[in-house]
Design a protein around this motif. Structure first.
Motif, PDB file in Angstrom:
ATOM      1  N   PRO A 156       0.826  -1.215   0.000  1.00 21.21           N
ATOM      2  CA  PRO A 156       0.000   0.000   0.000  1.00 21.21           C
ATOM      3  C   PRO A 156       0.864   1.271   0.000  1.00 21.21           C
ATOM      4  CG  PRO A 156       0.130  -0.892   2.209  1.00 21.21           C
ATOM      5  CD  PRO A 156       0.880  -1.851   1.306  1.00 21.21           C
ATOM      6  N   ILE A 157       0.212   2.370  -0.363  1.00 19.25           N
ATOM      7  CA  ILE A 157       0.860   3.672  -0.449  1.00 19.25           C
ATOM      8  C   ILE A 157      -0.100   4.704   0.152  1.00 19.25           C
ATOM      9  CG2 ILE A 157       1.714   5.452  -2.044  1.00 19.25           C
ATOM     10  CD1 ILE A 157       2.305   3.214  -4.051  1.00 19.25           C
ATOM     11  N   VAL A 158       0.456   5.668   0.887  1.00 23.47           N
ATOM     12  CA  VAL A 158      -0.334   6.771   1.417  1.00 23.47           C
ATOM     13  C   VAL A 158       0.341   8.090   1.051  1.00 23.47           C
ATOM     14  CG1 VAL A 158      -1.350   5.487   3.334  1.00 23.47           C
ATOM     15  CG2 VAL A 158       0.832   6.671   3.669  1.00 23.47           C
ATOM     16  N   LEU A 159      -0.432   9.176   1.069  1.00 19.20           N
ATOM     17  CA  LEU A 159       0.167  10.485   0.871  1.00 19.20           C
ATOM     18  C   LEU A 159       1.093  10.771   2.045  1.00 19.20           C
ATOM     19  CD1 LEU A 159      -2.788  12.711  -0.392  1.00 19.20           C
ATOM     20  CD2 LEU A 159      -1.059  11.496  -1.722  1.00 19.20           C
ATOM     21  N   ALA A 160       2.218  11.386   1.770  1.00 19.09           N
ATOM     22  CA  ALA A 160       3.212  11.707   2.805  1.00 19.09           C
ATOM     23  C   ALA A 160       2.847  13.043   3.428  1.00 19.09           C
ATOM     24  CB  ALA A 160       4.620  11.727   2.214  1.00 19.09           C
ATOM     25  N   GLN A 161       1.922  13.010   4.363  1.00 23.70           N
ATOM     26  CA  GLN A 161       1.490  14.220   5.048  1.00 23.70           C
ATOM     27  C   GLN A 161       1.500  13.981   6.537  1.00 23.70           C
ATOM     28  OE1 GLN A 161      -2.284  15.634   3.665  1.00 23.70           O
ATOM     29  NE2 GLN A 161      -1.744  15.411   1.530  1.00 23.70           N
ATOM     30  N   SER A 162       1.720  15.026   7.279  1.00 22.65           N
ATOM     31  CA  SER A 162       1.654  14.912   8.734  1.00 22.65           C
ATOM     32  C   SER A 162       0.672  15.959   9.257  1.00 22.65           C
ATOM     33  CB  SER A 162       3.028  15.111   9.351  1.00 22.65           C
ATOM     34  OG  SER A 162       3.494  16.415   9.101  1.00 22.65           O
TER      35      SER A 162
END
Length: 164
Positions: A156-162
């Protein structure tokens, strides 16, 4: 930072695309265990917490901990990762986004790309992007290099946001 905000930040920053919520679930269960009598997780990853289980009336609070994401469907010979959606995306917002690939034993940064504008025909420029025409670039030069990094089809892949 207060304990409540610290928990919220850890929870929101934990990657948890649908079907891969174990990171976020682990954080939620750890926090819940500080104020409930029992915390558990079932075989499919659903988390449960019981507070005063012998009390009456019984009240259930339910929620979702997952987020939308992507999943690797193909790795081409040049090392680009092709993806499918996990959840509903507007592919127009994906182009240029930084992402995190969640490998079994590694988290790897990448960026979503598409065919360069100067290589497109006028007709291609007028069309909206489709997810199947996008790819993730992790800086690898070959499929073998991607596999050596510990990334596989299905990851899986997610947006790199915090949160902050």
């Amino acid at each position: 930072m207060s304990q409540d905000i610290s928990f919220l930040e850890r929870l929101l920053d934990a990657a948890g695309p649908s079907g891969f919520e174990f990171r976020a679930g682990r954080i939620w269960r750890a926090e819940a265990s500080t104020f409930v009598e029992e915390v558990d997780v079932d075989a499919t990853g659903n988390s449960f917490a019981l507070l005063n289980p012998r009390g009456s009336p019984h009240v259930m609070l339910a929620g979702h901990i997952d987020e939308i994401g992507l999943q690797i469907t193909h790795i081409d010979e040049d090392g680009y990762l092709y993806v499918a959606e996990i959840g509903g995306w507007d592919p127009q917002v994906l182009v240029g986004q930084r992402v995190t690939i969640l490998g079994k034993s590694v988290e790897l940064p990448g960026v979503i790309g598409k065919k360069a504008i100067h290589l497109m025909t006028t007709k291609e420029r007028e069309k909206v992007s489709k997810t199947r025409h996008l790819w993730v670039d992790v800086g690898a030069s070959s499929r073998d290099e991607v596999l050596t990094l510990g990334i596989r089809v299905g990851d899986p892949i997610v947006l790199a946001q915090s949160m902050i």
